[in-house]
Design a protein around this motif. Structure first.
Motif, short mmCIF file in Angstrom:
data_model
loop_
_atom_site.label_atom_id
_atom_site.label_comp_id
_atom_site.label_asym_id
_atom_site.label_seq_id
_atom_site.Cartn_x
_atom_site.Cartn_y
_atom_site.Cartn_z
N VAL A 84 0.87 -1.18 0.00
CA VAL A 84 0.00 0.00 0.00
C VAL A 84 0.91 1.23 0.00
O VAL A 84 1.87 1.30 0.78
N GLN A 86 1.49 5.68 -0.37
CA GLN A 86 0.94 6.98 0.00
C GLN A 86 -0.03 7.51 -1.07
O GLN A 86 -1.08 8.04 -0.77
N GLN A 144 -7.81 5.06 -0.63
CA GLN A 144 -6.82 4.25 0.09
C GLN A 144 -7.43 2.91 0.49
O GLN A 144 -6.75 1.89 0.50
N ILE A 148 -6.03 -0.73 -0.41
CA ILE A 148 -5.81 -1.80 0.58
C ILE A 148 -6.51 -3.08 0.12
O ILE A 148 -5.95 -4.18 0.20
N LEU A 159 1.47 -7.49 4.88
CA LEU A 159 1.04 -6.26 4.22
C LEU A 159 2.03 -5.15 4.58
O LEU A 159 2.21 -4.85 5.77
N CYS A 161 3.02 -1.18 4.19
CA CYS A 161 2.37 0.08 3.84
C CYS A 161 3.41 1.19 3.94
O CYS A 161 4.01 1.39 5.01
N ASP A 162 3.63 1.92 2.85
CA ASP A 162 4.62 3.00 2.84
C ASP A 162 3.88 4.33 2.92
O ASP A 162 3.25 4.74 1.96
N PRO A 164 0.99 5.18 4.35
CA PRO A 164 -0.38 4.99 3.84
C PRO A 164 -1.33 6.13 4.16
O PRO A 164 -2.37 6.27 3.53
N LEU A 180 -6.39 -1.25 8.93
CA LEU A 180 -5.16 -2.05 8.96
C LEU A 180 -5.11 -2.91 10.23
O LEU A 180 -4.66 -4.06 10.20
N VAL A 190 1.33 -6.94 9.58
CA VAL A 190 1.23 -5.62 8.96
C VAL A 190 2.39 -4.74 9.42
O VAL A 190 2.66 -4.63 10.62
N VAL A 192 3.73 -0.79 8.93
CA VAL A 192 3.35 0.53 8.44
C VAL A 192 4.52 1.49 8.60
O VAL A 192 4.90 1.84 9.73
N THR A 194 5.89 5.12 8.46
CA THR A 194 5.33 6.47 8.50
C THR A 194 6.25 7.41 9.26
O THR A 194 6.90 7.00 10.22
#
Ligand code: ADP
Length: 228
Positions: A84, A86, A144, A148, A159, A161-162, A164, A180, A190, A192, A194
Motif C-alpha cells: 500500500v 501513499q 486508500q 488496501i 502487508l 504500507c509506505d 499509507p 489495517l 502488517v 506501516v 510512516t
C-alpha cells in the motif's frame, strides 16, 4: 516472519541508507516503522521486496533467506506481500472492482472466482456500493481503502504500507489505521512505515524507530493500547 540480521545497505552513490539493522517482526504482528524523512524506511521496505539487495547482512522472510533468492523466485515472494502506497497508485480508467481484480486476473483466475473474491473483499471494506465508481470520483480515504483491498486480494501473509496516511487528514488517517488493525486481527502481519509520529503515538503499538539508517529504538506494544 520478518528477520533482519546486521543489515547494511549502501547505494551506488556511497549513501549508507541502513547500517547494522537487526530486528524481528513475528507472524501476525503489527509494527510501525518510523523515523524522519531520509531515515531509511523506504529502503528497508524495498529490501523486503527484493527491489534492492542488501550490501551486507541477512534478511529472512517466512524463514527463507531472501539474500540468496534467485531472480526467478522473486515473483513468488512478492505474491505473499501486499503493498500500500501513499499515493494509492490506482488505475484511473479502471473502476473500483477492476482495480481490485487486477491481481487475480494476473493469476489467471476465472471470472466467477474473481467476482466472488472481489465482492467479498469490497463488502468487508464497506466499498461494495462503490464497485462501479472510478478512482477520480472517490475521496482520499475511499481511494486508500480500495488500494488496501487491491493489496489483500491475493491473501498475502504480509502487508507493507509506505506512508499509507501521508495524503489523508487525521480523521481519515485513523480510519485507515483502524482498517489495517482489523486486517491484522484476522492474521495478516502488517508493517506501516510512516514519519507521522503523532499517529504512531496515538496507538501505543510496536514501533521500530530508524534514524540515519540505524535502528535507534524498538518500543514494544504498550500493555494498554487504544482499542477503538
Ligand atoms: P525514508 O523512507 O525514511 O525517507 P529512504 O530509505 O528513502 O528514507 O532514504 C534513506 C537514505 O538513502 C536517504 O539519505 C536517501 O537520500 C538515500 N537514498 C534513497 N534511495 C536512494 C537511491 N536510489 N540512491 C541513492 N541514495 C538513495
Amino acid at each position: 516472519m520478518i528477520q533482519l540480521y546486521h543489515v547494511h545497505k549502501r547505494y551506488p552513490n556511497g549513501c549508507d541508507a541502513l547500517s547494522d539493522v537487526t530486528l524481528r517482526i513475528r507472524e501476525g504482528e503489527f509494527a510501525f516503522l518510523t523515523g524522519p524523512s531520509g531515515a531509511g524506511k523506504s529502503t528497508l521496505l524495498r529490501l523486503l521486496l527484493v527491489m534492492e539487495r542488501a550490501t551486507d547482512g541477512q534478511i529472512l522472510i517466512g524463514g527463507r533467506n531472501i539474500h540468496v533468492l534467485r531472480d526467478a523466485s522473486i515473483p513468488f515472494l512478492r505474491r505473499n506481500i501486499g503493498l500500500v502506497f501513499q499515493d494509492f497508485k490506482l488505475i484511473p480508467r479502471r473502476n473500483v472492482f477492476d482495480n481490485v481484480a487486477i491481481g487475480l486476473e494476473i493469476m489467471g483466475l476465472g471470472h466467477k472466482d474473481i467476482e466472488r473474491r472481489v465482492n467479498q473483499l469490497l463488502e468487508g471494506l464497506r466499498l461494495l456500493h462503490k464497485a462501479q465508481s472510478f478512482p477520480g470520483d472517490l475521496s482520499g480515504g475511499e481511494q486508500q481503502r480500495v488500494a488496501i483491498a487491491r493489496a489483500l486480494v491475493n491473501e498475502p501473509a504480509i502487508l507493507l504500507c509506505d506512508e499509507p496516511t501521508g495524503n489523508l487528514d487525521p480523521d481519515l488517517s485513523d480510519e485507515v489505521l483502524q482498517l489495517l488493525l482489523d486486517i491484522n486481527r484476522r492474521g495478516t502481519t502488517v508493517v506501516v512505515a510512516t514519519h507521522d509520529t503523532q499517529l504512531v503515538d496515538r496507538y501505543g503499538l510496536r514501533t521500530l524507530v530508524l534514524a540515519q539508517g540505524q535502528l535507534v529504538e524498538d518500543r514494544p506494544r504498550a500493555s494498554r493500547t487504544l482499542d477503538f
